[in-house]
Motif scaffolding. Structure first.
Motif, PDB file in Angstrom:
ATOM      1  N   UNK A   3       0.841  -1.187   0.000  1.00  0.00           N
ATOM      2  CA  UNK A   3       0.000   0.000   0.000  1.00  0.00           C
ATOM      3  C   UNK A   3       0.882   1.245   0.000  1.00  0.00           C
ATOM      4  N   UNK A   4       0.268   2.374  -0.241  1.00  0.00           N
ATOM      5  CA  UNK A   4       0.976   3.653  -0.219  1.00  0.00           C
ATOM      6  C   UNK A   4       1.659   3.854   1.134  1.00  0.00           C
ATOM      7  N   UNK A   5       0.920   3.610   2.237  1.00  0.00           N
ATOM      8  CA  UNK A   5       1.513   3.764   3.561  1.00  0.00           C
ATOM      9  C   UNK A   5       2.654   2.783   3.790  1.00  0.00           C
ATOM     10  N   UNK A   6       2.535   1.554   3.286  1.00  0.00           N
ATOM     11  CA  UNK A   6       3.618   0.577   3.448  1.00  0.00           C
ATOM     12  C   UNK A   6       4.899   1.082   2.794  1.00  0.00           C
ATOM     13  N   UNK A   7       4.776   1.701   1.650  1.00  0.00           N
ATOM     14  CA  UNK A   7       5.952   2.247   0.963  1.00  0.00           C
ATOM     15  C   UNK A   7       6.591   3.362   1.781  1.00  0.00           C
TER      16      UNK A   7
END
Length: 140
Positions: A3-7
């Motif tokens: 996900x965007x947050x994981x990145x």
């Protein structure tokens, strides 16, 4: 697929809290919180505006119509929260400050002055965003 947050989280951890890109020159924290219903631990990256010996984060969710779940998770929790700040992991005391609280305007102003996207988020919703003051321990 990440996900965007994981990145953002991966970049934060690989670079001792420096994310760059859109957040160049800004402090980010990774807020650890436990789901009030699921009991699962979550990690949320947040822009953190310095406020003396604390940081102010905002539940803007980019101007979404509802508060992000991490706010309710903090409100349901007891005891300190955990954040990652730079290369450190810290226990912090926190205060969720909602609109109507006499401290809200000042704390929200600190965050808005620090994060240039704040005014754009406001245009997307009628909601006033809660803020959270994260009190960093003196030894940090």
């Amino acid at each position: 697929m990440a996900s965007f947050n994981d990145t953002i989280i991966d970049t934060f951890r690989a670079n001792d809290g420096v994310v760059g890109m859109h957040w160049e020159g800004k402090t980010l924290v990774l807020l650890h919180h436990v789901g009030r219903r699921s009991g699962k631990e979550y990690v949320t990256p947040l822009v953190a505006a310095p406020d003396a010996d604390a940081y102010v984060v905002c539940a803007s969710l980019g101007g979404a119509p509802e508060d992000p779940q991490w706010v309710a998770n903090l409100e349901a929790a007891t005891g300190p929260a955990t954040i990652e700040l730079g290369a450190s992991t810290l226990q912090v005391d926190y205060q969720v400050v909602r609109p109507g609280d006499p401290r809200w305007e000042s704390l929200y102003g600190i965050w808005c002055d620090y994060w240039p996207d704040a005014r754009e988020y406001e245009k997307k919703t009628d909601r006033k965003f809660p803020v959270v003051r994260l009190q960093v321990p003196p030894s940090a």
